[in-house]
Every structure is written in C-alpha cells, then in structure tokens.
Design an enzyme around this catalytic site. Sequence first.
Site, PDB file in Angstrom:
ATOM      1  N   SER A 119       1.080  -0.843  -0.087  1.00 50.20           N
ATOM      2  CA  SER A 119      -0.339   0.037  -0.089  1.00 50.20           C
ATOM      3  C   SER A 119       0.211   0.902  -0.127  1.00 50.20           C
ATOM      4  O   SER A 119       1.882   1.372  -0.642  1.00 50.20           O
ATOM      5  CB  SER A 119      -0.609  -0.072   0.866  1.00 50.20           C
ATOM      6  N   ASP A 259      -9.149  -6.591  -4.213  1.00 48.28           N
ATOM      7  CA  ASP A 259      -8.229  -5.013  -3.991  1.00 48.28           C
ATOM      8  C   ASP A 259      -8.374  -3.345  -3.874  1.00 48.28           C
ATOM      9  O   ASP A 259      -9.055  -3.839  -5.273  1.00 48.28           O
ATOM     10  CB  ASP A 259      -6.901  -5.085  -3.973  1.00 48.28           C
ATOM     11  N   HIS A 286      -6.969  -6.778   0.136  1.00 50.48           N
ATOM     12  CA  HIS A 286      -6.024  -5.664   0.112  1.00 50.48           C
ATOM     13  C   HIS A 286      -4.697  -6.260   0.843  1.00 50.48           C
ATOM     14  O   HIS A 286      -3.247  -5.434   1.062  1.00 50.48           O
ATOM     15  CB  HIS A 286      -5.860  -4.567   0.360  1.00 50.48           C
TER      16      HIS A 286
END
Length: 306
Positions: A119, A259, A286
Amino acid sequence: MVSIKITEGEADFDVPSAGKKCKTWYRIYGDIESGVRPLIALHGGPGVGHNYLESLADLTGKYSIPVIIYDQLGTANSTHLREKHGDTSFWTVELFLKELDNLLQHLGIDSSYNLYGNSWGGMLGAEHAVLQPRGLHRLIIADSPASMVTWVEEANRLRKQLPQDVQEALQEHEDNGTTESKEYEAAVEVFYAKHVCRIDPMPKEVLDTFENIKVDPTVYHTMNGPSEFFVIGSLKSWDITDRLKNIQAPTLLINGYYDEATDSVSEPYFREVPHIKWFTFAESSHMPHWEERDRFMEVVSGFLEY
C-alpha cells in the site's frame, strides 16, 4: 517451520525539525549476516505500523530469507510526534525516504537488499527505487497506487457498491465533519471487510494495525485523511507515474482480485517499470500475505530467488 531468530532494536534518526530525539523501531527475523540477501518491508498507511506484516516471518521460517520490519516515524513503537498533527511540511515523502536510508545504513545492509512495500509502503518503495540506489536488488510493490487521484476514483467506485445505508452514513459524516464518530468508523469497516482484508474474523495482527491509527492518527490523518476513500491529506495529488521508467531493479507487482488497489490502480506500474512481472491473487483483497498466505510466500520467495 523451523525456529526463527528474532532481534529487535532501535535506530537513532536525526530529524532537526522534530524538536526532539527520534528513533526508528525495527525487528529482524533471521540473520542478516547469513549470506542470504535480506528483505526489508515497508508498512502502509502512512501510519499503520508493522503489525500486519508479521506474517512475512514465514519467508524466514520456510525459505530462510531474513526479513526486517519496522515502524515508520510517528507510528507504534517508533517516536511519536503528535504535536506535528496537520503539519504537511514535516510529514513528507522525503522524511520517510531519509528514514529508510538511515535504517539501511544502521543495519549495514545498504549495499545489497530486497525491498517489499504494501500500500503506502509500495508508494514509498517506488519513490526509493526511482532514485536508483546502488544496493537495491529486487523490488516488490504490493497493493499500491501509482496515482492517488486514480486511487480515490477507484475507491469511490467500490464505495458505490456498498449497501445504501452504509453509503449514506459515510456521506453524512464526511459532509458534517464527524468522521471520528463510531458510526463513520463502523461504515468504513464494511468497506475494509470487502476490500482490505476478507478474513473473518480478521487476524489479531491486522486489528492491532488498525488500532495503531486510533491510538495516534497523526501521520495517517495528515498525509491521507480519515479513510481510504476520503483522501484530503498531503498525498491527495501524489503521482509517480512519469518517474517509474527510472526504476532499474527487477520488480514484482502484486494485487488482489478484490483489492482496493484495483487493476486500474496497479496498471501504471506494469506499463512503465521496465522489468516487471504482475501477479494477482484470486481470493485476496489488500492483504494477500494473510488472505492467501502460503501462496503469497511461494510467489514472493520465487521472485526473490530467481
């Protein structure tokens, strides 16, 4: 799985504008002097902490790859600076690049290492890689945007698929400036359960990561905002797309089928980075390092070993 050597420590980090001494907390799984190139992991947020990356210890136990996780400044076990809340001139990409360089130097691994970022960590990893550091051997960008504008567009597209009452709760609290309310938090968690971590119940390490933001939201709120789709912080216009061609290290791009880092979010990396492979985890959102843990470790270890 074999017994893993675990070492924890702190690296002094000189930040003159902080007004006090700063330290970066880290944990090492395995032996960074074993002769096997170590993997340093960059957590997301910004500001969520190391906890949800603890599953990466599987790379050490199963594949003998030393792994280093750490808390970025302002987060969890590292130095907190709550007095810098809202200070966008302090909380910058450059600050965290300097912290990474400082930690690499402190650990003596700046001449040869692999880098993994999830991320925001992938964004930071890309920023590091475009500078072409001499010691970077392999780069893994996991579940990360190349443009925050695209990220927000896609997050809001996914948000429109949530139940109507959830959408209305989100909108009401954003309009009224009450995003710290329990109702807003509960509505955000519906999104998280679909597009951040689909394991029910979520692993303790993942919950601990969310708790880090509740304890000290300074970095997350300043650079991101109150949620994944309500981005009003200093990163709202961040875009690295036109610099990705400068990444020389062979790169693995990862995302999940569910995601929030959708294919549209991930695609610029695949298009622009010269030497890159893309793997999408079919049952993940994610956090494929939890949602498809064994397969994730196979994919990552295979990339690092080739």
